[in-house]
Design an enzyme around this catalytic site. Structure first.
Site, PDB file in Angstrom:
ATOM      1  N   HIS A  45       7.419   5.350   1.336  1.00 42.04           N
ATOM      2  CA  HIS A  45       8.076   4.145   0.809  1.00 42.04           C
ATOM      3  C   HIS A  45       8.932   4.497  -0.413  1.00 42.04           C
ATOM      4  O   HIS A  45      10.055   4.008  -0.566  1.00 42.04           O
ATOM      5  CB  HIS A  45       7.039   3.116   0.350  1.00 42.04           C
ATOM      6  CG  HIS A  45       6.135   2.596   1.424  1.00 42.04           C
ATOM      7  ND1 HIS A  45       4.795   2.902   1.468  1.00 42.04           N
ATOM      8  CD2 HIS A  45       6.375   1.774   2.477  1.00 42.04           C
ATOM      9  CE1 HIS A  45       4.246   2.282   2.494  1.00 42.04           C
ATOM     10  NE2 HIS A  45       5.176   1.591   3.132  1.00 42.04           N
ATOM     11  N   TYR A  50       0.867  -1.190   0.000  1.00 42.26           N
ATOM     12  CA  TYR A  50       0.000   0.000   0.000  1.00 42.26           C
ATOM     13  C   TYR A  50       0.902   1.238   0.000  1.00 42.26           C
ATOM     14  O   TYR A  50       0.852   2.093   0.873  1.00 42.26           O
ATOM     15  CB  TYR A  50      -0.975  -0.006   1.188  1.00 42.26           C
ATOM     16  CG  TYR A  50      -2.261   0.699   0.856  1.00 42.26           C
ATOM     17  CD1 TYR A  50      -3.144   0.167  -0.084  1.00 42.26           C
ATOM     18  CD2 TYR A  50      -2.590   1.923   1.443  1.00 42.26           C
ATOM     19  CE1 TYR A  50      -4.315   0.819  -0.419  1.00 42.26           C
ATOM     20  CE2 TYR A  50      -3.762   2.586   1.113  1.00 42.26           C
ATOM     21  CZ  TYR A  50      -4.617   2.025   0.185  1.00 42.26           C
ATOM     22  OH  TYR A  50      -5.778   2.676  -0.157  1.00 42.26           O
TER      23      TYR A  50
HETATM   24  P1  AMP Z   1       5.623  -0.309   6.150  1.00 43.37           P
HETATM   25  O1  AMP Z   1       5.097  -0.678   4.804  1.00 43.37           O
HETATM   26  O2  AMP Z   1       4.705   0.557   6.938  1.00 43.37           O
HETATM   27  O3  AMP Z   1       6.137  -1.511   6.922  1.00 43.37           O
HETATM   28  O4  AMP Z   1       6.903   0.599   5.886  1.00 43.37           O
HETATM   29  C1  AMP Z   1       7.974   0.146   5.117  1.00 43.37           C
HETATM   30  C2  AMP Z   1       9.136   1.088   5.290  1.00 43.37           C
HETATM   31  O5  AMP Z   1       8.756   2.403   4.874  1.00 43.37           O
HETATM   32  C3  AMP Z   1       9.586   1.199   6.751  1.00 43.37           C
HETATM   33  O6  AMP Z   1      10.998   1.257   6.806  1.00 43.37           O
HETATM   34  C4  AMP Z   1       8.960   2.500   7.191  1.00 43.37           C
HETATM   35  O7  AMP Z   1       9.660   3.136   8.243  1.00 43.37           O
HETATM   36  C5  AMP Z   1       9.068   3.315   5.904  1.00 43.37           C
HETATM   37  N1  AMP Z   1       8.103   4.423   5.932  1.00 43.37           N
HETATM   38  C6  AMP Z   1       6.781   4.347   6.199  1.00 43.37           C
HETATM   39  N2  AMP Z   1       6.224   5.576   6.186  1.00 43.37           N
HETATM   40  C7  AMP Z   1       7.229   6.448   5.920  1.00 43.37           C
HETATM   41  C8  AMP Z   1       7.306   7.878   5.781  1.00 43.37           C
HETATM   42  N3  AMP Z   1       6.236   8.655   5.919  1.00 43.37           N
HETATM   43  N4  AMP Z   1       8.499   8.426   5.492  1.00 43.37           N
HETATM   44  C9  AMP Z   1       9.612   7.648   5.348  1.00 43.37           C
HETATM   45  N5  AMP Z   1       9.599   6.307   5.470  1.00 43.37           N
HETATM   46  C10 AMP Z   1       8.439   5.712   5.749  1.00 43.37           C
END
Ligand code: AMP
Length: 275
Positions: free
Chosen positions: A34, A29
């Site tokens: 990301h 998503y």
């Molecule tokens: P997730 O899909 O939520 O597990 O996130 C995957 C990666 O994207 C993780 O390393 C998160 O810390 C990073 N991430 C999620 N949201 C953000 C954001 N707003 N800014 C930077 N990195 C993000």
């Protein structure tokens, strides 16, 4: 870009990828947060693997695993520039006889770990597995999940994993709300209320730059501000050491100010590092 769903195929293709290899693990998503990791990983490495795996073991029994948003078609369109998108099934990662877990100790027990028991055991285990399968040179994570980044750096150091962990800044909406897949759960009113997290973090930064050194005053001022928002309910407002995540009495430069706040039923986290 090639979509790979099995560990066997991922290993086989891994052998043919030109090093160094960048790796961005995600739960899909995808949003600009990301994509900032994907862009940096792409720029720094000739080969790039992005994984999409909604990891069941990092969700508590009453959490949103079953509702976690997904749109694979959209994600894959955004990942055109990756070499491989690794999308294993839960059975690949956790076959029926699976029984080994990575425990991380103190840094995983505070903050998110205290509110979400077992969360970081699930995170550390899946990340260790993914690192073993993908064998990246560099893995990219967001500062948005500050404690997760600390936990992952810790397992990489303690278990002598042969890779570099790169942590990149939080990407925000124009009003300051940190981008998150979970923002899609917010209705219009909740979305407006959600900006209170960023406002509280800005208040902490402002108090600190005005000379406030008492961490409890900063925690209290953030709490007061958030409590003015009727839709918000605080899980924690923390001013902690950025490595140990222990709560501070006296604030120092580099302190991690972090929040977990429920807006209605939607639990959001955010943080800033005091400069
Ligand atoms: P997730 O899909 O939520 O597990 O996130 C995957 C990666 O994207 C993780 O390393 C998160 O810390 C990073 N991430 C999620 N949201 C953000 C954001 N707003 N800014 C930077 N990195 C993000």
């Amino acid at each position: 870009m090639k979509v790979v769903t099995t560990i066997a195929e991922m290993r086989k293709i891994r052998a043919s990828l030109k090093p160094p290899l960048g790796f961005v693990p995600t739960m899909g998503y995808l949003h600009q947060g990301h994509l900032s990791l994907v862009k940096k990983a792409r720029a720094e490495n000739p080969s790039l693997v992005v994984s999409i795996f909604v990891n069941p073991t990092q969700f508590g029994p009453r959490e949103d695993f079953k509702q976690y948003p997904h749109d694979t078609e959209h994600d894959l369109a955004l990942l055109e520039k990756a070499d491989i998108v690794f999308m294993p099934t839960a059975d690949e990662i956790y076959p029926p006889a699976f029984s080994s877990w990575v425990g991380v100790g103190k840094v995983s027990e505070r903050l998110e770990g205290a509110c979400r028991p077992g969360h970081f055991r699930g995170v550390a285990t899946v990340v260790a597995e993914l690192f073993n399968i993908v064998q990246p040179t560099r893995a990219y994570f967001g500062q948005k999940d500050a404690q997760q980044a600390v936990v992952i750096k810790k397992i990489v150091a303690d278990l002598n994993m042969n890779l570099e962990v790169v942590v990149l800044p939080t990407v925000r909406e124009p009003d300051g709300l940190a981008m998150s897949s979970r923002n899609s759960y917010l209705n219009h009113k909740q979305r407006q209320a959600a900006v209170v997290l960023y406002q509280a973090l800005c208040l902490a930064q402002k108090l600190w730059s005005q000379g406030e050194k008492d961490a409890q005053i900063i925690r209290q001022q953030m709490t007061n501000l958030i409590q003015k928002e009727p839709l918000a309910k605080i899980d924690y407002a923390s001013v902690a050491d950025p490595q140990t995540l222990e709560e501070l009495d006296r604030v120092e430069a580099g302190a991690l100010v972090s929040l977990a706040v429920k807006i209605g039923k939607v639990r959001l986290i955010d943080n800033v590092v005091l400069e």
